[in-house]
Design a protein around this motif. Structure first.
Motif, PDB file in Angstrom:
ATOM      1  N   THR A  65       1.216  -1.122  -0.373  1.00 26.78           N
ATOM      2  CA  THR A  65       0.188  -0.362  -0.310  1.00 26.78           C
ATOM      3  C   THR A  65       0.989   1.709   0.340  1.00 26.78           C
ATOM      4  O   THR A  65       1.901   0.914   0.391  1.00 26.78           O
ATOM      5  CB  THR A  65      -1.167  -0.225   1.006  1.00 26.78           C
ATOM      6  OG1 THR A  65      -0.555   0.013   2.904  1.00 26.78           O
ATOM      7  CG2 THR A  65      -1.741  -1.361   1.452  1.00 26.78           C
ATOM      8  N   ARG A  78       1.142  -5.295   2.999  1.00 30.28           N
ATOM      9  CA  ARG A  78      -0.615  -4.610   2.803  1.00 30.28           C
ATOM     10  C   ARG A  78      -0.767  -4.753   4.477  1.00 30.28           C
ATOM     11  O   ARG A  78      -2.100  -3.750   4.818  1.00 30.28           O
ATOM     12  CB  ARG A  78      -1.493  -4.539   1.628  1.00 30.28           C
ATOM     13  CG  ARG A  78      -2.952  -4.738   1.937  1.00 30.28           C
ATOM     14  CD  ARG A  78      -3.639  -5.551   0.650  1.00 30.28           C
ATOM     15  NE  ARG A  78      -3.204  -4.668  -0.416  1.00 30.28           N
ATOM     16  CZ  ARG A  78      -4.040  -3.119  -0.882  1.00 30.28           C
ATOM     17  NH1 ARG A  78      -5.231  -2.866   0.738  1.00 30.28           N
ATOM     18  NH2 ARG A  78      -4.068  -2.092  -1.832  1.00 30.28           N
ATOM     19  N   ASP A  79      -0.405  -6.236   4.295  1.00 37.91           N
ATOM     20  CA  ASP A  79      -0.724  -6.743   5.735  1.00 37.91           C
ATOM     21  C   ASP A  79      -0.112  -7.529   5.824  1.00 37.91           C
ATOM     22  O   ASP A  79       0.650  -8.121   5.379  1.00 37.91           O
ATOM     23  CB  ASP A  79      -2.356  -7.770   4.950  1.00 37.91           C
ATOM     24  CG  ASP A  79      -2.533  -8.398   6.534  1.00 37.91           C
ATOM     25  OD1 ASP A  79      -2.651  -9.474   7.034  1.00 37.91           O
ATOM     26  OD2 ASP A  79      -4.395  -8.443   6.661  1.00 37.91           O
ATOM     27  N   GLU A  80       0.241  -7.979   7.440  1.00 36.40           N
ATOM     28  CA  GLU A  80       1.113  -8.695   8.411  1.00 36.40           C
ATOM     29  C   GLU A  80       0.913 -10.140   8.202  1.00 36.40           C
ATOM     30  O   GLU A  80       2.268 -10.334   8.394  1.00 36.40           O
ATOM     31  CB  GLU A  80       0.481  -8.114   9.437  1.00 36.40           C
ATOM     32  CG  GLU A  80       1.425  -9.542  10.715  1.00 36.40           C
ATOM     33  CD  GLU A  80       1.214  -9.220  12.498  1.00 36.40           C
ATOM     34  OE1 GLU A  80       0.539 -10.213  12.920  1.00 36.40           O
ATOM     35  OE2 GLU A  80       0.996  -7.877  12.922  1.00 36.40           O
ATOM     36  N   ARG A  81       0.492 -10.698   7.640  1.00 35.13           N
ATOM     37  CA  ARG A  81       0.200 -11.681   6.810  1.00 35.13           C
ATOM     38  C   ARG A  81       0.633 -12.173   5.439  1.00 35.13           C
ATOM     39  O   ARG A  81       1.839 -13.147   5.492  1.00 35.13           O
ATOM     40  CB  ARG A  81      -1.105 -12.690   6.379  1.00 35.13           C
ATOM     41  CG  ARG A  81      -2.029 -12.775   7.539  1.00 35.13           C
ATOM     42  CD  ARG A  81      -3.730 -12.728   7.083  1.00 35.13           C
ATOM     43  NE  ARG A  81      -4.040 -11.054   6.911  1.00 35.13           N
ATOM     44  CZ  ARG A  81      -5.654 -11.396   5.908  1.00 35.13           C
ATOM     45  NH1 ARG A  81      -6.484 -12.627   6.694  1.00 35.13           N
ATOM     46  NH2 ARG A  81      -5.655 -10.724   5.570  1.00 35.13           N
ATOM     47  N   ILE A  82       1.007 -10.771   4.859  1.00 33.25           N
ATOM     48  CA  ILE A  82       1.803 -10.994   3.467  1.00 33.25           C
ATOM     49  C   ILE A  82       3.384 -10.878   4.356  1.00 33.25           C
ATOM     50  O   ILE A  82       4.032 -11.697   3.341  1.00 33.25           O
ATOM     51  CB  ILE A  82       1.558 -10.066   3.064  1.00 33.25           C
ATOM     52  CG1 ILE A  82       0.252  -9.817   1.984  1.00 33.25           C
ATOM     53  CG2 ILE A  82       2.732  -9.516   1.804  1.00 33.25           C
ATOM     54  CD1 ILE A  82       0.268  -8.316   1.573  1.00 33.25           C
ATOM     55  N   GLN A  83       3.473 -10.837   5.185  1.00 31.54           N
ATOM     56  CA  GLN A  83       4.772 -10.455   5.304  1.00 31.54           C
ATOM     57  C   GLN A  83       5.518 -11.948   6.734  1.00 31.54           C
ATOM     58  O   GLN A  83       6.429 -12.299   6.108  1.00 31.54           O
ATOM     59  CB  GLN A  83       4.544  -9.153   6.923  1.00 31.54           C
ATOM     60  CG  GLN A  83       6.836  -9.914   7.688  1.00 31.54           C
ATOM     61  CD  GLN A  83       6.514  -8.696   9.357  1.00 31.54           C
ATOM     62  OE1 GLN A  83       5.664  -8.115   9.330  1.00 31.54           O
ATOM     63  NE2 GLN A  83       8.193  -7.866   9.715  1.00 31.54           N
TER      64      GLN A  83
END
Length: 103
Positions: A65, A78-83
């Motif tokens: 983002t 975009r999201d902690e799950r991507i990390q």
């Protein structure tokens, strides 16, 4: 759109993001937190234009983002799950590349 189609679309977009070495390096550079294109260009040793082009692709893939701060733009995953996914994928690949079976 079915759940399977939604998952397929997400995997295709992730595959596109990961299919380029510079984009992978950008994703790794964003793991610690948000950054500005100039900082990312310096970290990667490339031009701001090159970084901007790849960041646009990552945005279009839904992976990062952008937050506009006046004339500056700050990018983040975009999201902690991507990390977690990036870290997990990289760890799995390292494990397999060293001849060990994943646990």
């Amino acid at each position: 759109m079915t759940e399977t189609e939604t998952h397929l679309d997400a995997l295709v977009r992730l595959g596109k993001a990961l299919s380029d070495r510079t984009r992978c390096r950008l994703l790794l550079a964003l793991l610690p937190g948000p950054a500005y294109p100039a900082e990312l260009a310096e970290t990667l040793g490339t031009t701001r234009q090159n970084v901007s082009n790849h960041l646009l692709c990552l945005r279009e893939c839904g992976i990062v983002t952008v937050t506009h701060e006046g004339r500056r733009a700050r990018y983040a995953l975009r999201d902690e799950r991507i990390q977690h996914a990036i870290t997990d994928i990289a760890g799995l690949t390292l494990t397999v590349s060293h001849g060990h079976e994943p646990s």
